[in-house]
Design a protein around this motif. Structure first.
Motif, PDB file in Angstrom:
ATOM      1  N   GLU A  87       1.858  -5.019  -7.209  1.00 29.35           N
ATOM      2  CA  GLU A  87       2.558  -3.968  -7.958  1.00 29.35           C
ATOM      3  C   GLU A  87       1.547  -3.017  -8.607  1.00 29.35           C
ATOM      4  O   GLU A  87       1.740  -1.802  -8.637  1.00 29.35           O
ATOM      5  CB  GLU A  87       3.439  -4.606  -9.023  1.00 29.35           C
ATOM      6  CG  GLU A  87       4.337  -3.625  -9.744  1.00 29.35           C
ATOM      7  CD  GLU A  87       5.256  -4.329 -10.728  1.00 29.35           C
ATOM      8  OE1 GLU A  87       5.309  -3.867 -11.879  1.00 29.35           O
ATOM      9  OE2 GLU A  87       5.901  -5.322 -10.345  1.00 29.35           O
ATOM     10  N   GLN A 120      -1.163  -3.854 -18.899  1.00 35.46           N
ATOM     11  CA  GLN A 120      -0.212  -4.908 -18.582  1.00 35.46           C
ATOM     12  C   GLN A 120      -0.500  -6.163 -19.405  1.00 35.46           C
ATOM     13  O   GLN A 120       0.416  -6.825 -19.886  1.00 35.46           O
ATOM     14  CB  GLN A 120      -0.249  -5.241 -17.085  1.00 35.46           C
ATOM     15  CG  GLN A 120       0.215  -4.113 -16.184  1.00 35.46           C
ATOM     16  CD  GLN A 120       1.597  -3.634 -16.553  1.00 35.46           C
ATOM     17  OE1 GLN A 120       2.544  -4.398 -16.596  1.00 35.46           O
ATOM     18  NE2 GLN A 120       1.715  -2.343 -16.843  1.00 35.46           N
ATOM     19  N   GLN A 165       0.259  -0.489  -6.155  1.00 36.54           N
ATOM     20  CA  GLN A 165       1.216   0.606  -5.952  1.00 36.54           C
ATOM     21  C   GLN A 165       1.136   1.614  -7.093  1.00 36.54           C
ATOM     22  O   GLN A 165       1.101   2.822  -6.858  1.00 36.54           O
ATOM     23  CB  GLN A 165       2.644   0.066  -5.851  1.00 36.54           C
ATOM     24  CG  GLN A 165       2.913  -0.690  -4.580  1.00 36.54           C
ATOM     25  CD  GLN A 165       4.317  -1.254  -4.537  1.00 36.54           C
ATOM     26  OE1 GLN A 165       4.983  -1.424  -5.552  1.00 36.54           O
ATOM     27  NE2 GLN A 165       4.788  -1.535  -3.327  1.00 36.54           N
ATOM     28  N   GLU A 166       1.096   1.118  -8.311  1.00 32.87           N
ATOM     29  CA  GLU A 166       1.045   2.011  -9.469  1.00 32.87           C
ATOM     30  C   GLU A 166      -0.268   2.791  -9.503  1.00 32.87           C
ATOM     31  O   GLU A 166      -0.283   3.986  -9.787  1.00 32.87           O
ATOM     32  CB  GLU A 166       1.231   1.210 -10.758  1.00 32.87           C
ATOM     33  CG  GLU A 166       1.196   2.051 -12.013  1.00 32.87           C
ATOM     34  CD  GLU A 166       2.293   3.107 -12.106  1.00 32.87           C
ATOM     35  OE1 GLU A 166       2.066   4.131 -12.759  1.00 32.87           O
ATOM     36  OE2 GLU A 166       3.384   2.919 -11.514  1.00 32.87           O
ATOM     37  N   GLU A 213       1.891 -11.136  -7.027  1.00 33.12           N
ATOM     38  CA  GLU A 213       2.948 -10.124  -7.048  1.00 33.12           C
ATOM     39  C   GLU A 213       2.611  -8.984  -8.010  1.00 33.12           C
ATOM     40  O   GLU A 213       2.784  -7.811  -7.684  1.00 33.12           O
ATOM     41  CB  GLU A 213       4.275 -10.782  -7.459  1.00 33.12           C
ATOM     42  CG  GLU A 213       5.480  -9.887  -7.276  1.00 33.12           C
ATOM     43  CD  GLU A 213       6.767 -10.648  -7.559  1.00 33.12           C
ATOM     44  OE1 GLU A 213       7.526 -10.177  -8.418  1.00 33.12           O
ATOM     45  OE2 GLU A 213       6.991 -11.695  -6.923  1.00 33.12           O
ATOM     46  N   GLU A 214       2.100  -9.340  -9.179  1.00 34.60           N
ATOM     47  CA  GLU A 214       1.714  -8.318 -10.152  1.00 34.60           C
ATOM     48  C   GLU A 214       0.524  -7.500  -9.660  1.00 34.60           C
ATOM     49  O   GLU A 214       0.441  -6.300  -9.922  1.00 34.60           O
ATOM     50  CB  GLU A 214       1.386  -8.970 -11.496  1.00 34.60           C
ATOM     51  CG  GLU A 214       2.605  -9.515 -12.198  1.00 34.60           C
ATOM     52  CD  GLU A 214       2.262 -10.249 -13.488  1.00 34.60           C
ATOM     53  OE1 GLU A 214       1.118 -10.129 -13.977  1.00 34.60           O
ATOM     54  OE2 GLU A 214       3.147 -10.948 -14.005  1.00 34.60           O
TER      55      GLU A 214
END
Length: 171
Positions: free
Chosen positions: A46, A83, A49-50, A42-43
């Motif tokens: 994400e 992150q 996308q970023e 999931e990360e």
């Protein structure tokens, strides 16, 4: 000039279709990188996308269209490291190990443990070189260092891995 370079030039000029095509071409590489650093599907999604957003915003800053993939992977790596700093953990994903092929004499878990024990620069070099298959010249461009320095760092990272494997073998 390659087709990829032509697409990059079009994207730099503002052609959204060219940018979308480029992102489709590299989404698997972005995913593998995100997953190898963040160790969470999931990360990683994400992160894609970023990174897509960041790349779109700054595509006009590309100096060399031939190094688009390197530039894109650099954005992904920087994002992932940010992150990880927030979470105060640094881990590598087993997919990284599987992408390189597991040695017959070492289990995936042993390799992952050794990779986790390396410093972030060494892991980054090994990711760029062996996961993404970048050439020394491309890694040097991505890390803004001379090629000789990259060769030295890569040699030391591999030497450190070998040393840790031999230490484990003795224990």
């Amino acid at each position: 000039m390659t087709t990829n370079e032509q697409l990059v030039i079009k994207a730099i000029a503002g052609n959204e279709a060219a940018f979308i095509e480029l992102m489709k071409m590299y989404k698997i590489d972005l995913y593998k990188t995100g997953l190898s650093f963040l160790k969470n599907e999931e990360e990683a999604l994400e992160a894609i996308q970023e990174v897509t957003y960041r790349a779109y915003k700054s595509i006009r800053k590309i100096k060399e269209p031939a190094y688009f993939k390197t530039w894109l992977m650099r954005i992904m790596i920087n994002y992932c490291q940010d992150q990880l700093k927030k979470k105060k953990r640094e881990v590598l994903n087993e997919d990284y190990i599987q992408a390189q092929g597991v040695s017959e004499s070492h289990s995936a878990l042993e390799i992952e443990d050794v990779l986790q024990s390396l410093d972030s620069r060494s892991r980054e070099l090994l990711t760029l070189k062996y996961l993404h298959g970048l050439k020394i010249k491309e890694i040097a461009y991505a890390m803004d260092c001379p090629e000789g320095t990259i060769k030295t760092w890569l040699h030391k990272a591999l030497q450190e891995m070998r040393s840790k494997f031999s230490e484990e073998g003795e224990n």
